[in-house]
Design an enzyme around this catalytic site. Structure first.
Site, PDB file in Angstrom:
ATOM      1  N   ARG A 193      41.652  -2.887  40.816  1.00 23.58           N
ATOM      2  CA  ARG A 193      41.648  -4.281  41.272  1.00 23.58           C
ATOM      3  C   ARG A 193      42.583  -4.477  42.474  1.00 23.58           C
ATOM      4  O   ARG A 193      42.252  -5.207  43.411  1.00 23.58           O
ATOM      5  CB  ARG A 193      42.048  -5.233  40.146  1.00 23.58           C
ATOM      6  CG  ARG A 193      41.897  -6.688  40.578  1.00 23.58           C
ATOM      7  CD  ARG A 193      42.300  -7.675  39.506  1.00 23.58           C
ATOM      8  NE  ARG A 193      41.234  -7.935  38.545  1.00 23.58           N
ATOM      9  CZ  ARG A 193      41.289  -8.897  37.619  1.00 23.58           C
ATOM     10  NH1 ARG A 193      42.339  -9.688  37.539  1.00 23.58           N
ATOM     11  NH2 ARG A 193      40.288  -9.059  36.770  1.00 23.58           N
ATOM     12  N   ARG A 202      36.342  -7.339  38.157  1.00 26.17           N
ATOM     13  CA  ARG A 202      36.296  -7.397  36.689  1.00 26.17           C
ATOM     14  C   ARG A 202      35.441  -6.254  36.180  1.00 26.17           C
ATOM     15  O   ARG A 202      34.215  -6.278  36.273  1.00 26.17           O
ATOM     16  CB  ARG A 202      35.729  -8.745  36.232  1.00 26.17           C
ATOM     17  CG  ARG A 202      35.877  -9.012  34.734  1.00 26.17           C
ATOM     18  CD  ARG A 202      35.339 -10.373  34.347  1.00 26.17           C
ATOM     19  NE  ARG A 202      36.068 -11.467  34.975  1.00 26.17           N
ATOM     20  CZ  ARG A 202      37.205 -11.979  34.498  1.00 26.17           C
ATOM     21  NH1 ARG A 202      37.709 -11.520  33.373  1.00 26.17           N
ATOM     22  NH2 ARG A 202      37.826 -12.953  35.128  1.00 26.17           N
ATOM     23  N   GLU A 210      44.228 -12.968  40.251  1.00 25.94           N
ATOM     24  CA  GLU A 210      45.271 -12.448  39.356  1.00 25.94           C
ATOM     25  C   GLU A 210      45.318 -10.921  39.396  1.00 25.94           C
ATOM     26  O   GLU A 210      44.301 -10.246  39.244  1.00 25.94           O
ATOM     27  CB  GLU A 210      44.990 -12.912  37.926  1.00 25.94           C
ATOM     28  CG  GLU A 210      46.048 -12.453  36.947  1.00 25.94           C
ATOM     29  CD  GLU A 210      45.693 -12.811  35.505  1.00 25.94           C
ATOM     30  OE1 GLU A 210      45.016 -13.840  35.297  1.00 25.94           O
ATOM     31  OE2 GLU A 210      46.093 -12.049  34.617  1.00 25.94           O
ATOM     32  N   ARG A 260      38.208  -2.682  28.565  1.00 26.87           N
ATOM     33  CA  ARG A 260      38.013  -4.074  28.153  1.00 26.87           C
ATOM     34  C   ARG A 260      36.535  -4.416  28.115  1.00 26.87           C
ATOM     35  O   ARG A 260      35.811  -4.121  29.049  1.00 26.87           O
ATOM     36  CB  ARG A 260      38.749  -5.005  29.111  1.00 26.87           C
ATOM     37  CG  ARG A 260      40.246  -4.728  29.074  1.00 26.87           C
ATOM     38  CD  ARG A 260      41.049  -5.754  29.801  1.00 26.87           C
ATOM     39  NE  ARG A 260      42.464  -5.384  29.720  1.00 26.87           N
ATOM     40  CZ  ARG A 260      43.460  -6.068  30.274  1.00 26.87           C
ATOM     41  NH1 ARG A 260      43.190  -7.168  30.960  1.00 26.87           N
ATOM     42  NH2 ARG A 260      44.699  -5.664  30.137  1.00 26.87           N
ATOM     43  N   SER A 262      50.558  -9.789  35.169  1.00 32.66           N
ATOM     44  CA  SER A 262      50.874 -10.780  34.160  1.00 32.66           C
ATOM     45  C   SER A 262      52.134 -10.339  33.423  1.00 32.66           C
ATOM     46  O   SER A 262      52.199  -9.238  32.902  1.00 32.66           O
ATOM     47  CB  SER A 262      49.699 -10.884  33.193  1.00 32.66           C
ATOM     48  OG  SER A 262      49.877 -11.975  32.357  1.00 32.66           O
TER      49      SER A 262
END
Length: 466
Positions: free
Chosen positions: A432, A307, A391, A292, A394
């Site tokens: 993460r 991130r 988070e 990403r 998802s």
RNA sequence: GGAGAGGUGGCGGAGCGGUUGAACGCGCCGGUCUCGAAAACCGGUAUGGCCUUCGGGUCAUCGAGGGUUCGAAUCCCUCCCUCUCCGCCA
């Protein structure tokens, strides 16, 4: 992609949906282009039908006459040539008209197609309206015995926590400096037990999905063509987020993109297929590296493993019949798999019902799962973080939006080809997830207790450090 | 990287300028026969768009896009993909 017919029938629903998602798209313009295109096509088809009819009669005649021409001589030859010219001239007007319509259609179509890809799926009625992630609604929380995130870490455990950055440094689990030297900001090198834990978590999660929940283990490409990105709904809206390999500029083949989730490979797999209804629902799990660009996130979460540009993720997707109840049931089940997993890792978490403004173009509904991370959140009087949810998962429910783009269908009991429904959900994303694992399971002596569920994948060891 | 071959319906495989959306075979579905099954025989069997009085009508699609032509699966151009051999290589 949305159903153009439904857009025609009920444009207000789609306008409201786009508005609720904060997505700017000119639906009136879509309708105008569609209307015009259909007019042109009808006009053109009338003429084509006529042309076809004529040429079915005239064609064989010309063929026959041209055959005769080969042996004919003198006056007979002239007569034949005149007759052929006469026959050939008959459809010329039609041809010119058809070409004129064709010209206008080819001007409108690319614009319409491009716009159509930008019309988002309207959120479901039971999704709360809201502007941004701040308006998401907590559904429920869970925490293991002995760690209640509503109380400070120290009140739970009797000592002040380190952040994952401290733990990583003290235990030698990650080398950020060299990674940044090699690849730039937001890169990392997992070292020793850091890498072991990363692999353990992935393997544990993958095995649970495939061995206990019946998901087919898959390896899929992480380098894909643009069609795959468009088909799965990540393009055009998310184009900025994907790494782009410009092979075409080197004169070979076509451009490629690095996928930001295993969902792309798992869903792209059956592009353009009509699946046997008997094989539905398809349940697939993959573990893949995700890339990403994090465009637009400059300055946000710059430290640590939160991130990053490259990570690994176990992903689950379900492709099922076009049935809302079944779709919803799978959504709940897939979330349940994750809850079970997090509970087995003894990580406090909460479920958030995402509001319309946080949904993204392709989802009708989305539930995020956030794990409690003691090292995040506001600072206390002593300058230490007070902890916050972050988070980690998802879960999306897409109806047929994705499968319509991918042309993924099945034949129903009436013999009609119907676009499948699709769903996807993170199983686990690492590194993460290492943040809450390290921070929650840290001990006063600076070591980290390995959750029992992961120990078989860590050589039976019980702790890191010490 | 070098040299060749090729992309046609679920599959195999014809067609190479004129009623070809596409022969033939296999597969699949329905029927006849049978106590039942197999075999045999008969019939059906692509996808999408538009219109529809819901009976159907019509157009597009033979890897993709352009072009030639009255007419293209068939001829020309560009691109993409697959396969084989050689070289290199995890």
């Amino acid at each position: 992609m949305i159903d153009l017919k439904r857009l025609r029938e009920d444009p207000d629903r789609f306008k409201a949906g786009a508005r609720d998602k904060n997505i700017d798209v000119d639906i009136e313009h879509v309708l105008r282009l569609d209307e015009r295109r259909r007019q042109l096509m009808t006009e053109q088809e009338v003429r084509r039908a006529e042309q076809k009819k004529i040429s079915k009669v005239v064609g064989p005649q010309i063929g026959r006459l041209k055959g005769l021409l080969k042996t004919a001589e003198g006056a007979a030859r002239d007569a034949l040539e005149t007759e052929i010219r006469d026959l050939e001239s008959r459809p010329v007007t039609l041809k010119n008209e058809i070409q004129a319509f064709e010209h206008e259609i080819t001007q409108i179509t690319p614009e319409l197609d491009a716009l159509l890809l930008e019309v988002p799926q309207p959120p479901d009625d039971d999704v709360p309206r809201g502007r941004s992630a701040d308006d998401n609604v907590q559904i429920r929380t869970w925490h293991p015995d002995g760690f209640d995130p509503t109380r400070p870490f120290e009140a739970n455990r009797g000592f002040a926590p380190k952040t994952h950055l401290d733990l990583i440094a003290d235990l030698g689990l990650v080398d950020f400096q060299r990674a940044v030297g090699m690849s730039g900001a937001r890169h990392y090198v997992l070292v020793g037990d850091g890498m072991r834990l990363h692999q353990a978590v992935l393997r544990y999660a993958f095995d649970r999905m495939t061995n206990e929940h019946g998901f087919t283990p898959m390896s899929v490409p992480v380098i894909v063509r643009e069609e795959c990105m468009v088909g799965t709904g990540f393009f055009p809206a998310g184009r900025d987020q994907a790494y782009h390999i410009e092979e075409s500029r080197r004169g070979s083949g076509h451009d490629l993109f690095l996928t930001g989730t295993g969902e792309v490979g798992l869903m792209g797999l059956h592009q353009d297929e009509i699946l046997d209804a008997e094989t539905l629902p398809r349940r697939y799990a993959t573990v893949s590296t995700c890339f990403r660009r994090e465009a637009g996130a400059a300055g946000k979460d710059t430290a640590g493993l939160y991130r990053i540009h490259q990570f690994d993720k176990v992903e689950q997707v379900v492709i099922c019949r076009a049935d809302e109840a079944e779709s919803r049931a799978w959504h709940a089940k897939m979330i349940g798999f994750v809850e079970d997993l997090l509970q087995s890792l003894e990580l406090p978490y909460r479920l958030l019902q995402c509001c319309t403004g946080d949904l993204g173009p392709k989802n009708a509904d989305m539930v995020d799962i956030e794990c409690w991370m003691p090292g995040r959140g506001d600072l206390d009087a002593a300058g230490r973080p007070t902890g916050a949810y972050g988070e980690t998962h998802s879960a999306s429910r897409l109806y047929d939006f994705q499968c319509r783009r991918l042309k993924m269908r099945y034949r129903d009991e009436h013999g009609n080809n119907v676009f499948c429904h699709s769903l996807n959900n993170t199983v686990i994303a690492s590194p993460r997830i290492l943040i809450p694992i390290l921070e929650i399971h840290q001990q006063a002596d600076g070591t980290v207790t390995i959750p029992p569920a992961l120990r078989p994948h860590m050589g039976g060891r019980e702790r890191i450090g010490g």
